[in-house]
Scaffold this motif. Structure first.
Motif, PDB file in Angstrom:
ATOM      1  N   ALA A   1       8.102  40.974  49.415  1.00  0.00           N
ATOM      2  CA  ALA A   1       8.381  40.111  50.564  1.00  0.00           C
ATOM      3  C   ALA A   1       7.193  40.787  51.526  1.00  0.00           C
ATOM      4  O   ALA A   1       7.044  42.074  51.694  1.00  0.00           O
ATOM      5  CB  ALA A   1       9.661  40.083  51.026  1.00  0.00           C
ATOM      6  N   GLN A   2       7.062  39.900  52.673  1.00  0.00           N
ATOM      7  CA  GLN A   2       6.109  40.687  53.950  1.00  0.00           C
ATOM      8  C   GLN A   2       7.304  41.315  54.708  1.00  0.00           C
ATOM      9  O   GLN A   2       8.691  40.707  54.949  1.00  0.00           O
ATOM     10  CB  GLN A   2       5.508  39.403  54.517  1.00  0.00           C
ATOM     11  N   ASP A   3       6.788  42.000  55.596  1.00  0.00           N
ATOM     12  CA  ASP A   3       7.575  42.400  56.954  1.00  0.00           C
ATOM     13  C   ASP A   3       8.983  42.955  56.425  1.00  0.00           C
ATOM     14  O   ASP A   3       9.902  42.681  56.947  1.00  0.00           O
ATOM     15  CB  ASP A   3       7.766  41.288  58.100  1.00  0.00           C
ATOM     16  N   ILE A   4       9.046  43.914  55.411  1.00  0.00           N
ATOM     17  CA  ILE A   4      10.021  44.761  54.999  1.00  0.00           C
ATOM     18  C   ILE A   4      10.665  45.793  56.122  1.00  0.00           C
ATOM     19  O   ILE A   4       9.667  46.825  56.479  1.00  0.00           O
ATOM     20  CB  ILE A   4       9.845  45.284  53.623  1.00  0.00           C
ATOM     21  N   SER A   5      11.641  45.815  56.636  1.00  0.00           N
ATOM     22  CA  SER A   5      12.128  46.772  57.453  1.00  0.00           C
ATOM     23  C   SER A   5      13.770  46.863  57.342  1.00  0.00           C
ATOM     24  O   SER A   5      14.236  45.979  56.590  1.00  0.00           O
ATOM     25  CB  SER A   5      11.901  46.252  58.895  1.00  0.00           C
ATOM     26  N   ILE A   6      14.179  48.033  57.935  1.00  0.00           N
ATOM     27  CA  ILE A   6      15.507  48.272  57.899  1.00  0.00           C
ATOM     28  C   ILE A   6      16.341  47.154  58.419  1.00  0.00           C
ATOM     29  O   ILE A   6      17.324  46.605  57.885  1.00  0.00           O
ATOM     30  CB  ILE A   6      16.125  49.566  58.745  1.00  0.00           C
ATOM     31  N   GLU A   7      15.648  46.547  59.358  1.00  0.00           N
ATOM     32  CA  GLU A   7      16.411  45.198  60.220  1.00  0.00           C
ATOM     33  C   GLU A   7      16.450  44.073  59.394  1.00  0.00           C
ATOM     34  O   GLU A   7      17.373  43.319  59.233  1.00  0.00           O
ATOM     35  CB  GLU A   7      15.829  45.150  61.499  1.00  0.00           C
ATOM     36  N   SER A   8      15.277  44.015  58.585  1.00  0.00           N
ATOM     37  CA  SER A   8      15.266  42.771  57.790  1.00  0.00           C
ATOM     38  C   SER A   8      16.116  42.880  56.745  1.00  0.00           C
ATOM     39  O   SER A   8      16.817  41.751  56.356  1.00  0.00           O
ATOM     40  CB  SER A   8      13.705  42.613  57.364  1.00  0.00           C
ATOM     41  N   HIS A   9      16.513  43.981  56.058  1.00  0.00           N
ATOM     42  CA  HIS A   9      17.477  44.036  54.947  1.00  0.00           C
ATOM     43  C   HIS A   9      18.563  43.768  55.711  1.00  0.00           C
ATOM     44  O   HIS A   9      19.476  43.385  54.921  1.00  0.00           O
ATOM     45  CB  HIS A   9      17.327  45.679  54.297  1.00  0.00           C
ATOM     46  N   ALA A  10      18.993  44.158  56.778  1.00  0.00           N
ATOM     47  CA  ALA A  10      20.330  43.956  57.229  1.00  0.00           C
ATOM     48  C   ALA A  10      20.562  42.701  57.610  1.00  0.00           C
ATOM     49  O   ALA A  10      21.624  41.963  57.247  1.00  0.00           O
ATOM     50  CB  ALA A  10      20.269  44.816  58.617  1.00  0.00           C
ATOM     51  N   GLU A  11      19.383  41.756  58.111  1.00  0.00           N
ATOM     52  CA  GLU A  11      19.748  40.297  58.330  1.00  0.00           C
ATOM     53  C   GLU A  11      19.721  39.558  57.160  1.00  0.00           C
ATOM     54  O   GLU A  11      20.544  38.447  56.863  1.00  0.00           O
ATOM     55  CB  GLU A  11      18.452  39.846  58.803  1.00  0.00           C
ATOM     56  N   ASP A  12      19.130  40.053  55.929  1.00  0.00           N
ATOM     57  CA  ASP A  12      19.426  39.581  54.609  1.00  0.00           C
ATOM     58  C   ASP A  12      20.687  39.692  53.973  1.00  0.00           C
ATOM     59  O   ASP A  12      21.177  38.734  53.389  1.00  0.00           O
ATOM     60  CB  ASP A  12      18.368  40.341  53.719  1.00  0.00           C
ATOM     61  N   LEU A  13      21.283  40.825  54.523  1.00  0.00           N
ATOM     62  CA  LEU A  13      22.841  40.922  53.890  1.00  0.00           C
ATOM     63  C   LEU A  13      23.706  39.855  54.607  1.00  0.00           C
ATOM     64  O   LEU A  13      24.748  39.315  53.984  1.00  0.00           O
ATOM     65  CB  LEU A  13      23.149  42.289  54.302  1.00  0.00           C
ATOM     66  N   ALA A  14      23.362  39.648  55.825  1.00  0.00           N
ATOM     67  CA  ALA A  14      24.295  38.933  56.731  1.00  0.00           C
ATOM     68  C   ALA A  14      24.214  37.504  56.137  1.00  0.00           C
ATOM     69  O   ALA A  14      25.023  36.650  55.805  1.00  0.00           O
ATOM     70  CB  ALA A  14      23.976  38.843  58.026  1.00  0.00           C
ATOM     71  N   ALA A  15      22.766  37.055  55.813  1.00  0.00           N
ATOM     72  CA  ALA A  15      22.508  35.876  55.039  1.00  0.00           C
ATOM     73  C   ALA A  15      23.124  35.632  53.814  1.00  0.00           C
ATOM     74  O   ALA A  15      23.611  34.484  53.465  1.00  0.00           O
ATOM     75  CB  ALA A  15      21.071  35.433  55.174  1.00  0.00           C
ATOM     76  N   VAL A  16      23.296  36.618  52.898  1.00  0.00           N
ATOM     77  CA  VAL A  16      23.835  36.516  51.784  1.00  0.00           C
ATOM     78  C   VAL A  16      25.145  36.278  51.568  1.00  0.00           C
ATOM     79  O   VAL A  16      25.838  35.376  51.092  1.00  0.00           O
ATOM     80  CB  VAL A  16      23.798  38.032  50.894  1.00  0.00           C
ATOM     81  N   LEU A  17      25.820  37.054  52.942  1.00  0.00           N
ATOM     82  CA  LEU A  17      27.358  36.702  52.892  1.00  0.00           C
ATOM     83  C   LEU A  17      27.447  35.216  53.375  1.00  0.00           C
ATOM     84  O   LEU A  17      28.462  34.463  52.809  1.00  0.00           O
ATOM     85  CB  LEU A  17      27.838  37.622  53.700  1.00  0.00           C
ATOM     86  N   ASP A  18      26.931  34.805  54.310  1.00  0.00           N
ATOM     87  CA  ASP A  18      26.890  33.539  54.858  1.00  0.00           C
ATOM     88  C   ASP A  18      26.616  32.521  53.656  1.00  0.00           C
ATOM     89  O   ASP A  18      27.536  31.537  53.545  1.00  0.00           O
ATOM     90  CB  ASP A  18      25.845  33.070  55.968  1.00  0.00           C
ATOM     91  N   GLN A  19      25.596  32.689  52.570  1.00  0.00           N
ATOM     92  CA  GLN A  19      25.549  31.663  51.787  1.00  0.00           C
ATOM     93  C   GLN A  19      26.316  31.735  50.587  1.00  0.00           C
ATOM     94  O   GLN A  19      26.702  30.696  50.116  1.00  0.00           O
ATOM     95  CB  GLN A  19      24.131  32.024  51.122  1.00  0.00           C
ATOM     96  N   ALA A  20      27.166  32.738  50.605  1.00  0.00           N
ATOM     97  CA  ALA A  20      28.375  32.982  49.576  1.00  0.00           C
ATOM     98  C   ALA A  20      29.640  32.590  50.077  1.00  0.00           C
ATOM     99  O   ALA A  20      30.546  32.362  49.343  1.00  0.00           O
ATOM    100  CB  ALA A  20      28.490  34.668  49.134  1.00  0.00           C
ATOM    101  N   GLY A  21      29.557  32.293  51.314  1.00  0.00           N
ATOM    102  CA  GLY A  21      30.775  31.970  51.899  1.00  0.00           C
ATOM    103  C   GLY A  21      31.800  32.810  52.244  1.00  0.00           C
ATOM    104  O   GLY A  21      33.111  32.664  52.235  1.00  0.00           O
TER     105      GLY A  21
END
Length: 278
Positions: free
Chosen positions: A84-104
């Motif tokens: 992925a492009q633009d990998i950062s500590i913050e982007s990983h953190a936002e991915d975690l939030a999106a994973v939980l959101d998508q998993a309900g």
């Protein structure tokens, strides 16, 4: 891709979730991430560190799936997840939030290792309502300039020569001498984790660590568990002690004879501490 079950929410518990497959590649924030969900009960989210994958937590996942919903993610550019492009500590953190959101999943107990401890701290700071507790394994500090340059140099080496050029150093420096001597299977697994990484993805994650900034203090009201190795040179015990002192309401479990790959070098002890905490 993910959905909540129809069972009623129990007091003090989150709705259990299921996945069509135990191992799925899902679209998260425009990235293709490998997400693995097993078990039933309150959610636990595991976040690996630099050079790791979700398989780092296999022993702990197996121990918890009878009582918890266990969620594991290969971070962008690592393991089975796509580059992925633009990998950062913050982007990983936002991915975690999106994973939980998508998993309900509204919130989870969150466990991070190594660079993942910076990621989960950033996640907790950005999304405090989604984190019920933090467990930091081999916690690392934001790197100083010398350490930042070392990560940039490692990224350049990965691009020139691939993962074979860095694997021996990781095995030698991040595992304790006792582990290398007494548990050669752990050394072999760590080498395999490193060797299986995509060189460019690994390089970009090295650069993410080099660019890391302080996630800020951990909320004193957030339950916190710190586990580290007595011989950890990557995340020395003092880092965990400093975090514990700043938090004010936790202790540091220092395991003798192990280095930085905490849950592999002392699988049973880490699992015992974690299950008791959860």
């Amino acid at each position: 891709m993910f959905s909540a079950t129809g069972s009623p929410e129990r007091p003090g518990h989150h709705k259990p979730i299921t996945a069509a497959d135990k191992r799925s590649i899902v679209k998260i924030n425009g990235r293709e991430l490998a997400v693995e969900i097993e078990g039933d009960g309150p959610a636990v989210l595991f976040v690996h560190g630099l050079g790791g994958t979700s398989n780092f937590y296999q022993v702990q996942a197996e121990a918890l799936t009878s009582s918890h919903t266990v969620i594991r993610v290969d971070s962008a550019g690592a393991g089975r997840s796509a580059l992925a492009q633009d990998i950062s500590i913050e982007s990983h953190a936002e991915d975690l939030a999106a994973v939980l959101d998508q998993a309900g999943v509204a919130s989870a107990a969150v466990v991070g290792h190594s660079m993942g401890t910076l990621v989960v701290r950033a996640f907790a700071a950005r999304h405090p309502d989604m984190v019920t507790s933090l467990t930091l394994l081999g916690a690392v500090a934001v790197p100083g300039e010398q350490a930042r340059q070392a990560q940039r140099d490692r990224a350049a080496l990965l691009r020139r020569e691939g993962t074979a050029a860095v694997a021996p150093g990781v095995v030698a420096n991040a595992l304790s001498a006792a582990t290398r001597a007494d548990k050669p299977e752990v050394a072999a697994f760590v080498r395999e984790l490193i060797m299986r990484q995509d060189p460019e993805g690994y390089a970009r994650n090295c650069e993410a660590l080099a660019a890391a900034t302080d996630p800020g203090p951990i909320d004193p009201a957030l339950p916190l568990l710190l586990i580290t190795g007595e011989a950890d040179k990557v995340g020395p015990p003092q880092v965990s002690h400093d975090l514990a002192n700043a938090h004010g309401d936790t202790v540091v479990e220092v395991i003798a004879g192990i280095g930085h790959w905490t849950v592999l070098e002392a699988a049973a002890k880490v699992t015992e501490h974690l299950t008791k905490f959860l």
